[in-house]
Design a protein around this motif. Structure first.
Motif, PDB file in Angstrom:
ATOM      1  N   MET A   1       0.855  -1.089  -0.053  1.00 33.90           N
ATOM      2  CA  MET A   1      -0.040  -0.051  -0.057  1.00 33.90           C
ATOM      3  C   MET A   1       0.805   1.196  -0.136  1.00 33.90           C
ATOM      4  O   MET A   1       1.779   1.242   0.659  1.00 33.90           O
ATOM      5  N   PRO A   2       0.504   2.180  -0.815  1.00 28.35           N
ATOM      6  CA  PRO A   2       1.358   3.597  -0.827  1.00 28.35           C
ATOM      7  C   PRO A   2       1.405   4.271   0.511  1.00 28.35           C
ATOM      8  O   PRO A   2       2.104   5.277   0.661  1.00 28.35           O
ATOM      9  N   SER A   3       0.132   4.042   1.072  1.00 28.14           N
ATOM     10  CA  SER A   3       0.184   4.959   2.287  1.00 28.14           C
ATOM     11  C   SER A   3      -0.897   4.271   3.369  1.00 28.14           C
ATOM     12  O   SER A   3      -1.680   3.431   2.811  1.00 28.14           O
ATOM     13  N   SER A   4      -0.734   4.626   4.602  1.00 25.46           N
ATOM     14  CA  SER A   4      -1.379   4.156   5.496  1.00 25.46           C
ATOM     15  C   SER A   4      -2.922   4.545   5.772  1.00 25.46           C
ATOM     16  O   SER A   4      -3.818   4.142   6.246  1.00 25.46           O
ATOM     17  N   LEU A   5      -3.065   5.745   4.940  1.00 23.79           N
ATOM     18  CA  LEU A   5      -4.443   6.491   4.888  1.00 23.79           C
ATOM     19  C   LEU A   5      -4.927   6.532   3.587  1.00 23.79           C
ATOM     20  O   LEU A   5      -4.648   6.830   2.755  1.00 23.79           O
ATOM     21  N   PRO A   6      -6.401   5.820   3.445  1.00 29.58           N
ATOM     22  CA  PRO A   6      -6.766   5.694   2.113  1.00 29.58           C
ATOM     23  C   PRO A   6      -7.186   7.117   1.693  1.00 29.58           C
ATOM     24  O   PRO A   6      -7.500   7.919   2.417  1.00 29.58           O
ATOM     25  N   PRO A   7      -7.747   7.114   0.555  1.00 29.74           N
ATOM     26  CA  PRO A   7      -8.247   8.355  -0.303  1.00 29.74           C
ATOM     27  C   PRO A   7      -9.382   9.035   0.633  1.00 29.74           C
ATOM     28  O   PRO A   7     -10.249   8.069   0.777  1.00 29.74           O
ATOM     29  N   LEU A   8      -9.375  10.175   1.189  1.00 28.60           N
ATOM     30  CA  LEU A   8     -10.510  10.602   1.885  1.00 28.60           C
ATOM     31  C   LEU A   8     -11.616  11.085   1.300  1.00 28.60           C
ATOM     32  O   LEU A   8     -12.942  10.610   1.837  1.00 28.60           O
ATOM     33  N   LYS A   9     -11.614  11.331   0.093  1.00 28.29           N
ATOM     34  CA  LYS A   9     -12.661  11.408  -0.761  1.00 28.29           C
ATOM     35  C   LYS A   9     -13.395  10.287  -1.223  1.00 28.29           C
ATOM     36  O   LYS A   9     -14.756  10.375  -0.965  1.00 28.29           O
ATOM     37  N   ALA A  10     -12.764   9.151  -1.002  1.00 24.21           N
ATOM     38  CA  ALA A  10     -13.453   7.845  -1.247  1.00 24.21           C
ATOM     39  C   ALA A  10     -13.797   7.444  -0.359  1.00 24.21           C
ATOM     40  O   ALA A  10     -15.008   6.611  -0.162  1.00 24.21           O
ATOM     41  N   LEU A  11     -13.540   7.610   1.016  1.00 27.49           N
ATOM     42  CA  LEU A  11     -14.291   7.115   2.132  1.00 27.49           C
ATOM     43  C   LEU A  11     -15.596   7.615   2.549  1.00 27.49           C
ATOM     44  O   LEU A  11     -16.328   6.956   2.737  1.00 27.49           O
ATOM     45  N   LYS A  12     -15.840   9.066   2.022  1.00 25.47           N
ATOM     46  CA  LYS A  12     -17.206   9.793   2.123  1.00 25.47           C
ATOM     47  C   LYS A  12     -18.033   8.966   1.338  1.00 25.47           C
ATOM     48  O   LYS A  12     -19.424   8.649   1.549  1.00 25.47           O
ATOM     49  N   VAL A  13     -17.739   8.676  -0.065  1.00 25.46           N
ATOM     50  CA  VAL A  13     -18.393   8.054  -1.140  1.00 25.46           C
ATOM     51  C   VAL A  13     -18.713   6.493  -0.647  1.00 25.46           C
ATOM     52  O   VAL A  13     -19.831   5.942  -0.762  1.00 25.46           O
ATOM     53  N   PHE A  14     -17.772   5.901  -0.251  1.00 24.32           N
ATOM     54  CA  PHE A  14     -18.034   4.363   0.587  1.00 24.32           C
ATOM     55  C   PHE A  14     -18.742   4.334   1.594  1.00 24.32           C
ATOM     56  O   PHE A  14     -19.642   3.415   1.693  1.00 24.32           O
ATOM     57  N   GLU A  15     -18.989   5.274   2.697  1.00 21.94           N
ATOM     58  CA  GLU A  15     -19.854   5.360   3.744  1.00 21.94           C
ATOM     59  C   GLU A  15     -21.236   5.637   3.055  1.00 21.94           C
ATOM     60  O   GLU A  15     -22.050   5.053   3.591  1.00 21.94           O
ATOM     61  N   ALA A  16     -21.396   6.553   2.353  1.00 21.31           N
ATOM     62  CA  ALA A  16     -22.693   6.811   1.639  1.00 21.31           C
ATOM     63  C   ALA A  16     -23.326   5.333   1.033  1.00 21.31           C
ATOM     64  O   ALA A  16     -24.443   4.924   1.161  1.00 21.31           O
ATOM     65  N   ALA A  17     -22.503   4.822   0.217  1.00 23.94           N
ATOM     66  CA  ALA A  17     -22.749   3.425  -0.488  1.00 23.94           C
ATOM     67  C   ALA A  17     -23.220   2.465   0.221  1.00 23.94           C
ATOM     68  O   ALA A  17     -24.187   1.565   0.169  1.00 23.94           O
ATOM     69  N   VAL A  18     -22.539   2.246   1.399  1.00 22.49           N
ATOM     70  CA  VAL A  18     -22.736   1.207   2.457  1.00 22.49           C
ATOM     71  C   VAL A  18     -23.950   1.546   3.036  1.00 22.49           C
ATOM     72  O   VAL A  18     -24.985   0.511   3.022  1.00 22.49           O
ATOM     73  N   ARG A  19     -24.245   2.723   3.540  1.00 20.85           N
ATOM     74  CA  ARG A  19     -25.326   2.882   4.159  1.00 20.85           C
ATOM     75  C   ARG A  19     -26.765   2.841   3.368  1.00 20.85           C
ATOM     76  O   ARG A  19     -27.717   2.422   3.823  1.00 20.85           O
ATOM     77  N   GLU A  72     -16.015   1.801  11.327  1.00 19.58           N
ATOM     78  CA  GLU A  72     -15.022   2.547  11.834  1.00 19.58           C
ATOM     79  C   GLU A  72     -15.164   3.974  10.977  1.00 19.58           C
ATOM     80  O   GLU A  72     -14.728   4.934  11.417  1.00 19.58           O
ATOM     81  N   VAL A  73     -15.283   3.870   9.713  1.00 20.57           N
ATOM     82  CA  VAL A  73     -15.284   4.979   8.978  1.00 20.57           C
ATOM     83  C   VAL A  73     -16.439   5.944   9.390  1.00 20.57           C
ATOM     84  O   VAL A  73     -16.089   6.976   9.513  1.00 20.57           O
ATOM     85  N   LYS A  74     -17.568   5.297   9.643  1.00 20.67           N
ATOM     86  CA  LYS A  74     -18.734   6.083   9.954  1.00 20.67           C
ATOM     87  C   LYS A  74     -18.524   6.902  11.271  1.00 20.67           C
ATOM     88  O   LYS A  74     -18.738   8.078  11.457  1.00 20.67           O
ATOM     89  N   ALA A  75     -17.930   6.108  12.290  1.00 21.92           N
ATOM     90  CA  ALA A  75     -17.539   6.738  13.526  1.00 21.92           C
ATOM     91  C   ALA A  75     -16.402   8.039  13.381  1.00 21.92           C
ATOM     92  O   ALA A  75     -16.842   9.077  13.872  1.00 21.92           O
ATOM     93  N   SER A  76     -15.722   7.808  12.681  1.00 21.53           N
ATOM     94  CA  SER A  76     -14.464   8.550  12.205  1.00 21.53           C
ATOM     95  C   SER A  76     -15.292   9.819  11.630  1.00 21.53           C
ATOM     96  O   SER A  76     -14.677  11.028  12.089  1.00 21.53           O
ATOM     97  N   LEU A  77     -16.104   9.758  10.769  1.00 19.08           N
ATOM     98  CA  LEU A  77     -16.382  10.868   9.891  1.00 19.08           C
ATOM     99  C   LEU A  77     -17.451  11.810  10.844  1.00 19.08           C
ATOM    100  O   LEU A  77     -17.632  12.761  10.927  1.00 19.08           O
ATOM    101  N   ASP A  78     -18.250  11.139  11.575  1.00 16.03           N
ATOM    102  CA  ASP A  78     -19.020  11.629  12.640  1.00 16.03           C
ATOM    103  C   ASP A  78     -18.182  12.439  13.751  1.00 16.03           C
ATOM    104  O   ASP A  78     -18.673  13.689  13.934  1.00 16.03           O
ATOM    105  N   ARG A  79     -16.979  11.875  14.185  1.00 22.01           N
ATOM    106  CA  ARG A  79     -16.269  12.729  15.043  1.00 22.01           C
ATOM    107  C   ARG A  79     -15.724  13.846  14.333  1.00 22.01           C
ATOM    108  O   ARG A  79     -15.601  15.137  14.651  1.00 22.01           O
ATOM    109  N   ILE A  80     -15.347  13.780  13.118  1.00 22.47           N
ATOM    110  CA  ILE A  80     -14.794  14.974  12.279  1.00 22.47           C
ATOM    111  C   ILE A  80     -15.812  15.931  12.053  1.00 22.47           C
ATOM    112  O   ILE A  80     -15.617  17.188  12.366  1.00 22.47           O
ATOM    113  N   ALA A  81     -17.193  15.790  11.969  1.00 21.41           N
ATOM    114  CA  ALA A  81     -18.224  16.529  11.680  1.00 21.41           C
ATOM    115  C   ALA A  81     -18.466  17.204  12.978  1.00 21.41           C
ATOM    116  O   ALA A  81     -18.663  18.721  13.114  1.00 21.41           O
ATOM    117  N   LEU A  82     -18.372  16.584  14.151  1.00 20.98           N
ATOM    118  CA  LEU A  82     -18.741  17.347  15.302  1.00 20.98           C
ATOM    119  C   LEU A  82     -17.363  18.102  15.636  1.00 20.98           C
ATOM    120  O   LEU A  82     -17.640  19.310  15.943  1.00 20.98           O
TER     121      LEU A  82
END
Length: 312
Positions: A1-19, A72-82
């Motif tokens: 893996m090139p980085s330990s942190l995945p693309p942040l923009k993709a994470l928001k899309v991933f969260e919406a798609a799963v939900r 984990e992604v959803k919990a992290s995004l919620d914390r960032i939003a708060l």
């Protein structure tokens, strides 16, 4: 893996798609194209070198690994939003709008509110009173409403926070001129009634074992603060809520009679706007209201300096 942190923009899309279990719904929610959603999901799958969704005829189904990652992604995004909301509000006044009946506002809330403002100088509490006895008459906007019964309204949550315990109350001077030694003596003295609780005296006397006429004579007031003021100024014996007369009892302006006999109401409730967890100012105020309600909770063993039932 090139980085330990995945693309942040993709994470928001991933969260919406799963939900939503739908790439189309995710695209609609995020205001991007279906193709853009697919590209972001593909970038994550390439990053993790494994599929994240199973394509089905009616949408997509996340894999078991994707579901674990989603939590984990959803919990992290919620914390960032708060955290972002708190940062945006930093240095700004935050407003909580409250509506209550005049009696509870004047005699319970406002005497305690000064300390809250000292402890929370950036939160502005705007108190409005309503003279109506009907909750339906209370219109938005408000964040909290205090009412003497449970409430329901879409978009709000109701919780009981303050005991509503009624007892006979009179001034020391009135008791000097109108000796009350047993509950039956109330039948012979001026009584003070509250129009919204017209049966209170009959209920209390019945509980005390005193048979009375259906309607007790006396002066009738529309609001609690008026009936309590009348009792404090020697006009008769009132039936008042303990939570509203703490200061009067402590100062000796009013005396509680026959403390072993009380009337229990449904309790004071607060109707709070939903989503308080994401509103720091509202969450802080609701927590404080609960604490103050607990501090004012009914204690049958509690007495005040002037509390000598049956001695007058």
């Amino acid at each position: 893996m090139p980085s330990s942190l995945p693309p942040l923009k993709a994470l928001k899309v991933f969260e919406a798609a799963v939900r939503t279990r739908s790439l189309t719904l995710a695209a609609h929610e995020l205001f991007i194209t279906h193709s853009a959603v697919s590209q972001q999901i593909k970038s994550l799958e390439e990053y993790f070198e494994q599929p994240l969704f199973l394509r089905q005829s009616r949408g997509v189904e996340p894999t078991e690994a994707a579901l674990s990652f989603y939590a984990e992604v959803k919990a992290s995004l919620d914390r960032i939003a708060l955290a972002a909301e708190q940062l945006a509000l930093a240095g700004k006044s935050r407003v909580v709008r409250l509506i209550a009946a005049p009696s509870v506002a004047m005699r319970w809330l406002i005497p305690r509110l000064s300390q809250f403002q000292i402890d929370n100088p950036r939160i502005e509490v705007r108190v409005t009173t309503t003279m109506s006895e009907y909750f339906e008459d209370v219109k938005d906007p408000f964040d909290v409403i205090i009412w003497r019964s449970p409430l329901e309204r879409s978009g709000y949550e109701c919780m009981r926070f303050l005991d509503d315990v009624s007892v006979p109350l009179a001034s020391p001077h009135f008791l000097e001129t109108h000796p009350i030694r047993v509950p039956r003596d109330f039948v012979e003295v001026p009584l003070i009634h509250l129009s919204s609780r017209s049966a209170a005296w009959s209920q209390w006397l019945s509980k005390a074992g005193v048979a009375v006429r259906r309607k007790m004579p006396g002066t009738v007031y529309e609001h609690s603060f008026l009936s309590l003021q009348a009792a404090a100024t020697d006009q008769g014996v009132g039936m008042g809520t303990l939570a509203l007369v703490d200061d009067d009892l402590a100062a000796g302006r009013l005396v509680r009679l026959f403390p072993e006999i009380v009337l229990h109401g449904e309790g004071y409730h607060m109707l709070c706007r939903s989503g308080a967890e994401t509103n720091p100012a509202l969450k802080t105020f609701i927590t404080w209201l609960k604490q103050m309600g607990q501090a004012s909770s009914f204690d049958p063993q509690r007495t005040w300096p002037a509390d000598f039932p049956g001695e007058y």
